[in-house]
Design a protein around this motif. Structure first.
Motif, PDB file in Angstrom:
ATOM      1  N   LEU B  95       0.830  -1.203   0.000  1.00 55.39           N
ATOM      2  CA  LEU B  95       0.000   0.000   0.000  1.00 55.39           C
ATOM      3  C   LEU B  95       0.865   1.255   0.000  1.00 55.39           C
ATOM      4  O   LEU B  95       0.645   2.180  -0.789  1.00 55.39           O
ATOM      5  CB  LEU B  95      -0.926   0.008   1.223  1.00 55.39           C
ATOM      6  N   GLU B  96       1.833   1.301   0.872  1.00 57.21           N
ATOM      7  CA  GLU B  96       2.665   2.497   0.966  1.00 57.21           C
ATOM      8  C   GLU B  96       3.601   2.602  -0.238  1.00 57.21           C
ATOM      9  O   GLU B  96       3.987   3.703  -0.633  1.00 57.21           O
ATOM     10  CB  GLU B  96       3.449   2.494   2.289  1.00 57.21           C
ATOM     11  N   GLY B  97       3.963   1.463  -0.803  1.00 56.36           N
ATOM     12  CA  GLY B  97       4.748   1.511  -2.030  1.00 56.36           C
ATOM     13  C   GLY B  97       3.970   2.191  -3.142  1.00 56.36           C
ATOM     14  O   GLY B  97       4.484   3.085  -3.836  1.00 56.36           O
ATOM     15  N   LEU B  98       2.717   1.783  -3.301  1.00 55.32           N
ATOM     16  CA  LEU B  98       1.856   2.439  -4.288  1.00 55.32           C
ATOM     17  C   LEU B  98       1.697   3.915  -3.954  1.00 55.32           C
ATOM     18  O   LEU B  98       1.828   4.783  -4.827  1.00 55.32           O
ATOM     19  CB  LEU B  98       0.483   1.752  -4.309  1.00 55.32           C
ATOM     20  N   ALA B  99       1.442   4.198  -2.689  1.00 54.11           N
ATOM     21  CA  ALA B  99       1.258   5.586  -2.271  1.00 54.11           C
ATOM     22  C   ALA B  99       2.480   6.421  -2.615  1.00 54.11           C
ATOM     23  O   ALA B  99       2.358   7.546  -3.112  1.00 54.11           O
ATOM     24  CB  ALA B  99       0.982   5.647  -0.767  1.00 54.11           C
ATOM     25  N   ALA B 100       3.637   5.872  -2.381  1.00 57.67           N
ATOM     26  CA  ALA B 100       4.867   6.615  -2.653  1.00 57.67           C
ATOM     27  C   ALA B 100       4.975   6.941  -4.140  1.00 57.67           C
ATOM     28  O   ALA B 100       5.270   8.078  -4.514  1.00 57.67           O
ATOM     29  CB  ALA B 100       6.075   5.809  -2.187  1.00 57.67           C
ATOM     30  N   ASP B 101       4.735   5.944  -4.970  1.00 53.11           N
ATOM     31  CA  ASP B 101       4.811   6.200  -6.414  1.00 53.11           C
ATOM     32  C   ASP B 101       3.835   7.295  -6.830  1.00 53.11           C
ATOM     33  O   ASP B 101       4.158   8.155  -7.652  1.00 53.11           O
ATOM     34  CB  ASP B 101       4.514   4.911  -7.186  1.00 53.11           C
ATOM     35  N   LEU B 102       2.654   7.260  -6.251  1.00 55.03           N
ATOM     36  CA  LEU B 102       1.668   8.283  -6.591  1.00 55.03           C
ATOM     37  C   LEU B 102       2.039   9.634  -5.996  1.00 55.03           C
ATOM     38  O   LEU B 102       1.691  10.686  -6.559  1.00 55.03           O
ATOM     39  CB  LEU B 102       0.280   7.855  -6.077  1.00 55.03           C
ATOM     40  N   ALA B 103       2.732   9.607  -4.867  1.00 49.57           N
ATOM     41  CA  ALA B 103       3.021  10.861  -4.161  1.00 49.57           C
ATOM     42  C   ALA B 103       4.211  11.602  -4.750  1.00 49.57           C
ATOM     43  O   ALA B 103       4.331  12.821  -4.573  1.00 49.57           O
ATOM     44  CB  ALA B 103       3.260  10.585  -2.679  1.00 49.57           C
ATOM     45  N   VAL B 104       5.088  10.899  -5.439  1.00 52.67           N
ATOM     46  CA  VAL B 104       6.294  11.549  -5.987  1.00 52.67           C
ATOM     47  C   VAL B 104       5.940  12.794  -6.802  1.00 52.67           C
ATOM     48  O   VAL B 104       6.455  13.883  -6.527  1.00 52.67           O
ATOM     49  CB  VAL B 104       7.126  10.560  -6.811  1.00 52.67           C
ATOM     50  N   PRO B 105       5.080  12.687  -7.796  1.00 50.85           N
ATOM     51  CA  PRO B 105       4.756  13.895  -8.558  1.00 50.85           C
ATOM     52  C   PRO B 105       3.957  14.916  -7.759  1.00 50.85           C
ATOM     53  O   PRO B 105       3.966  16.102  -8.089  1.00 50.85           O
ATOM     54  CB  PRO B 105       3.937  13.360  -9.743  1.00 50.85           C
ATOM     55  N   VAL B 106       3.273  14.465  -6.713  1.00 53.40           N
ATOM     56  CA  VAL B 106       2.506  15.403  -5.897  1.00 53.40           C
ATOM     57  C   VAL B 106       3.454  16.258  -5.059  1.00 53.40           C
ATOM     58  O   VAL B 106       3.337  17.486  -5.019  1.00 53.40           O
ATOM     59  CB  VAL B 106       1.511  14.656  -4.990  1.00 53.40           C
ATOM     60  N   PHE B 107       4.406  15.623  -4.403  1.00 53.69           N
ATOM     61  CA  PHE B 107       5.394  16.382  -3.628  1.00 53.69           C
ATOM     62  C   PHE B 107       6.221  17.256  -4.576  1.00 53.69           C
ATOM     63  O   PHE B 107       6.619  18.363  -4.224  1.00 53.69           O
ATOM     64  CB  PHE B 107       6.320  15.429  -2.863  1.00 53.69           C
ATOM     65  N   ALA B 108       6.493  16.734  -5.750  1.00 51.11           N
ATOM     66  CA  ALA B 108       7.274  17.488  -6.745  1.00 51.11           C
ATOM     67  C   ALA B 108       8.591  17.982  -6.160  1.00 51.11           C
ATOM     68  O   ALA B 108       9.045  19.096  -6.441  1.00 51.11           O
ATOM     69  CB  ALA B 108       6.456  18.659  -7.300  1.00 51.11           C
ATOM     70  N   GLY B 109       9.191  17.138  -5.338  1.00 48.59           N
ATOM     71  CA  GLY B 109      10.496  17.492  -4.803  1.00 48.59           C
ATOM     72  C   GLY B 109      10.445  18.333  -3.540  1.00 48.59           C
ATOM     73  O   GLY B 109      11.465  18.519  -2.877  1.00 48.59           O
ATOM     74  N   ASP B 110       9.276  18.829  -3.196  1.00 47.50           N
ATOM     75  CA  ASP B 110       9.139  19.641  -1.990  1.00 47.50           C
ATOM     76  C   ASP B 110       8.830  18.740  -0.806  1.00 47.50           C
ATOM     77  O   ASP B 110       7.677  18.392  -0.566  1.00 47.50           O
ATOM     78  CB  ASP B 110       8.017  20.661  -2.185  1.00 47.50           C
ATOM     79  N   VAL B 111       9.861  18.393  -0.065  1.00 48.68           N
ATOM     80  CA  VAL B 111       9.711  17.387   0.986  1.00 48.68           C
ATOM     81  C   VAL B 111       9.727  18.005   2.377  1.00 48.68           C
ATOM     82  O   VAL B 111      10.011  17.329   3.359  1.00 48.68           O
ATOM     83  CB  VAL B 111      10.843  16.338   0.889  1.00 48.68           C
ATOM     84  N   ARG B 112       9.393  19.300   2.460  1.00 48.64           N
ATOM     85  CA  ARG B 112       9.462  19.962   3.772  1.00 48.64           C
ATOM     86  C   ARG B 112       8.577  19.271   4.795  1.00 48.64           C
ATOM     87  O   ARG B 112       8.953  19.138   5.972  1.00 48.64           O
ATOM     88  CB  ARG B 112       9.054  21.432   3.624  1.00 48.64           C
TER      89      ARG B 112
END
Lengths: 220, 220
Positions: B95-112
């Motif tokens: 589940l979290e693996g899928l979430a991470a893949d989906l979240a990468v473009p959402v965070f767009a590098g902003d990991v604050r």
DNA sequence: ATTTGAGTAATGATCGATCATTGCGTAAGT
DNA sequence: ACTTACGCAATGATCGATCATTACTCAAAT
């Protein structure tokens, strides 16, 4: 105890389960439209039961994300959209992918169960029985999850309410029926030869359900 | 409306939620032992409420797989074992693996946001506050799932009751606390550089939690 | 005409009581 | 002694009624 069927139990199981089925049938049949409220007391009166078991049944529908409710607001039928389907297939894909990887050594190449489900799926397709198609396709996928020997995985997968959602997606906006028997053959084959990529194959298979109607394959 | 805190709401929210919290606290605190029955009427009398909201609260605990129940049998505290933990981490991993893949473009590098959670996790570890460690580590993982922008994924993940289960696993059989801050740095870094393998990294990270105490790394 | 607030009907949340099932102790029957 | 049947207490399931919140109406005030 050789009696095959003692008697069709006129009222089986807890009241709340019977009520849940009535509500489920009503939702699938479109008796309640999306956005419409489901009033506890009205249902209770209609079924000649009290409010309590209706409440409990509604809670179960809420867990299936078929209705939504807020405190002191009551339950209303969810307004499904394509996003729900996409999300569902994404989650199913990784769950069933994991299940498949876990199930490979459990099946140990003995795929008779899967073959049987596929056979019935073929039959239903030949008979044009859409409901039976859905039922057997879901049974096929469920068999994989159940074989994973991971109880939590099975519980989570069941909580997705795959059969109801698939049926609803056909009803609400006439989505296509993806579940054709041929698509399942490669999966059965992968389990048969205990392919280490079986999980990947299943994942992509499920994921393909959530994709647009399939682009025309006639262009290189 | 500039008043920061009107008053500590003496009794906030529906009764069933307050009761659920009481039961949750009781379970985490070990007030009820695994296998022990939780009698609806006894709890109701103790909290001076009626049976109904207690029932509803118990249903929610059942959904979290903290208690199990059969018709006309009532609820009893589940007897957790290592298998439960292994299953939980397997499911969380995909589940979290899928979430991470989906979240990468959402965070767009902003990991604050992730950095903040990591910072607090560090603080809690430095202070030796195990409870806070768990809370912030869970918040870190939840942030990823929430960022996936897949509502179903978030709902399913929440239904796992990660925080309660992690706390319980420490209590019931003194499992190790895996959640140390350093382990999360590679994940943050992967999101920062938008690594296409972020999902894989997160999946392996979570999966490692379910593994035995970590083999001695001193052998090549 | 718009806004505000009292009044009210609808309905979810909770309650106290009753029905029905389960588990268990006890004693008759073998 | 072991098995079976009865009876009773405990308790989950359900009921009917009440409490509390919400949504709405409508009229007075601006």
């Amino acid at each position: 105890m050789t009696e095959p069927e003692p008697l069709p139990p006129l009222s089986r199981g807890p009241l709340r389960e019977q009520i849940r089925r009535v509500l489920l049938d009503g939702l699938v049949a479109g008796r309640w439209q999306p956005g419409e409220r489901i009033v506890e007391r009205r249902v209770a009166a209609e079924l000649d039961v009290s409010q309590a078991p209706v409440r409990e049944a509604l809670r179960e529908l809420e867990a299936l994300r078929l209705v939504e409710s807020a405190p002191n607001k009551g339950a209303r039928v969810r307004d499904f959209d394509v996003r729900d389907l996409r999300e569902s297939y994404q989650v199913r894909a990784v769950l069933e992918g994991l299940a498949a990887d876990l199930a490979v050594p459990v099946f140990a190449g003995d795929v008779r169960v899967l073959e049987e489900h596929t056979r019935r799926l073929h039959q239903a397709a030949a008979a044009g029985d859409v409901t039976a198609q859905i039922r057997h396709a879901v049974a096929f996928h469920r068999a994989i999850v159940a074989a994973s020997d991971n109880r939590l995985l099975l519980a989570v997968w069941e909580s997705l309410g795959v059969e109801v959602w698939t049926t609803l997606s056909l009803r609400v906006y006439r989505a296509e029926l993806h579940e054709n028997a041929e698509d399942h053959e490669p999966i059965v084959a992968a389990f048969r030869r205990q392919d280490p990529r079986t999980g990947e194959i299943v994942r992509d298979h499920v994921l393909s359900y959530g994709l647009p109607p399939a682009p025309a394959p006639d262009q290189a």
